[in-house]
Design an enzyme around this catalytic site. Structure first.
Site, mmCIF file in Angstrom:
data_model
loop_
_atom_site.group_PDB
_atom_site.id
_atom_site.type_symbol
_atom_site.label_atom_id
_atom_site.label_comp_id
_atom_site.label_asym_id
_atom_site.label_seq_id
_atom_site.Cartn_x
_atom_site.Cartn_y
_atom_site.Cartn_z
ATOM 1 C CE LYS A 221 -3.906 -2.163 2.394
ATOM 2 N NZ LYS A 221 -4.678 -2.192 3.664
ATOM 3 C CB SER B 232 -1.391 0.803 8.223
ATOM 4 O OG SER B 232 -1.473 0.002 9.383
ATOM 5 C CG ASP B 233 -3.469 -5.131 5.655
ATOM 6 O OD1 ASP B 233 -4.389 -4.619 4.987
ATOM 7 O OD2 ASP B 233 -3.477 -6.313 6.028
ATOM 8 C CD GLN B 234 -6.244 -4.453 13.178
ATOM 9 O OE1 GLN B 234 -7.432 -4.276 12.951
ATOM 10 N NE2 GLN B 234 -5.619 -3.926 14.221
#
Length: 199
Positions: free
Chosen positions: A57, A73-75
C-alpha cells in the site's frame, strides 16, 4: 547550508480509523487510496500478509507521489493461525465472534513508511493479543446491533462498545488495535524526515 526539505505526508489508506489516528499528530497530511489486491497468497501467514500489504500500500501510493512520505498499514486478525478478515455483514460477524469467544486473537498490525525520492522504506509490526470473554449469543447479537463493526477485522471495535467483549488486551503500541500503531508510525515518519514536534 540550506534547510532540509519538509516533505508532504500522505496516508495511503481510506480507513477513517487510520485517518483519525494520524490526525492526532496535528501535522498536515493528505489521503490517497492504494490500488492493491489484498488477497492472501498460498501459504502466507497472517503476519506475512499484514506486512506485505502494508508495504504494498505504501509503495503503490508512493509511486504516484515520489517526493512525499507515505504511510501504509494493514491489519489481519489471527485465530489459531488462520486469518480472519473483515466480516462485511451481520451473519459473518456473528460467526467470527462465536469463533473468538473465550479465546485469544492476535491482531497483526503492520505499518510501512516509504519515500521514493530518498529511497526510504521501513516496515514494522505491532502484535496485539486480545483475550475475548466467553460471550453468549445474546451478547454477540446485542453488540453487533449496537455497533455494526462489519468493516473491522475481527468484528469488534475496542475503541467503542467492543471493549465490553474483552477480558484483556496485551500490546506495546496502544493504537495498534484500532488500525495504526502510532508509536511505530511516529518513529518511522520522523526517520523519513517528517517533523512531528517541529523540532
Amino acid at each position: 547550508m540550506s534547510e532540509p526539505i519538509q516533505r508532504k505526508l500522505i496516508l495511503g489508506s481510506t480507513s477513517p480509523y487510520r485517518r483519525e489516528l494520524l490526525a492526532r499528530l496535528r501535522i498536515p497530511f493528505e489521503v490517497a487510496a492504494p490500488d492493491v489486491d489484498e488477497s492472501a497468497r498460498a501459504g502466507e501467514t497472517p503476519q506475512q500478509l499484514a506486512c506485505r500489504l502494508a508495504m504494498a500500500k505504501a509503495r503503490a501510493v508512493a509511486a504516484q507521489f515520489p517526493s512525499c512520505v507515505v504511510v501504509g498499514s494493514d491489519q489481519v486478525a489471527e485465530l489459531d493461525g488462520q486469518a480472519l478478515g473483515k466480516p462485511g455483514n451481520h451473519a459473518r460477524a456473528v460467526a467470527q465472534l462465536q469463533q473468538m469467544r473465550g479465546k485469544s486473537v492476535i491482531f497483526q498490525t503492520a505499518v510501512a513508511v516509504v519515500c521514493v525520492e530518498t529511497g526510504f522504506a521501513q516496515m514494522d509490526l505491532a502484535q496485539v493479543k486480545v483475550n475475548f470473554r466467553q460471550l453468549s449469543d445474546a451478547e454477540i447479537e446485542a453488540y453487533l446491533r449496537a455497533e455494526t463493526p462489519y468493516d473491522c477485522a475481527g468484528s469488534a471495535k475496542s475503541e467503542g462498545l467492543g471493549i465490553a467483549l474483552l477480558d484483556s488486551i496485551d500490546n506495546d503500541d496502544p493504537t495498534a488495535l484500532v488500525g495504526l500503531p502510532m508509536i511505530r508510525t511516529c518513529r518511522m515518519i520522523q526517520a523519513a524526515g517528517i517533523k512531528v514536534l517541529g523540532a
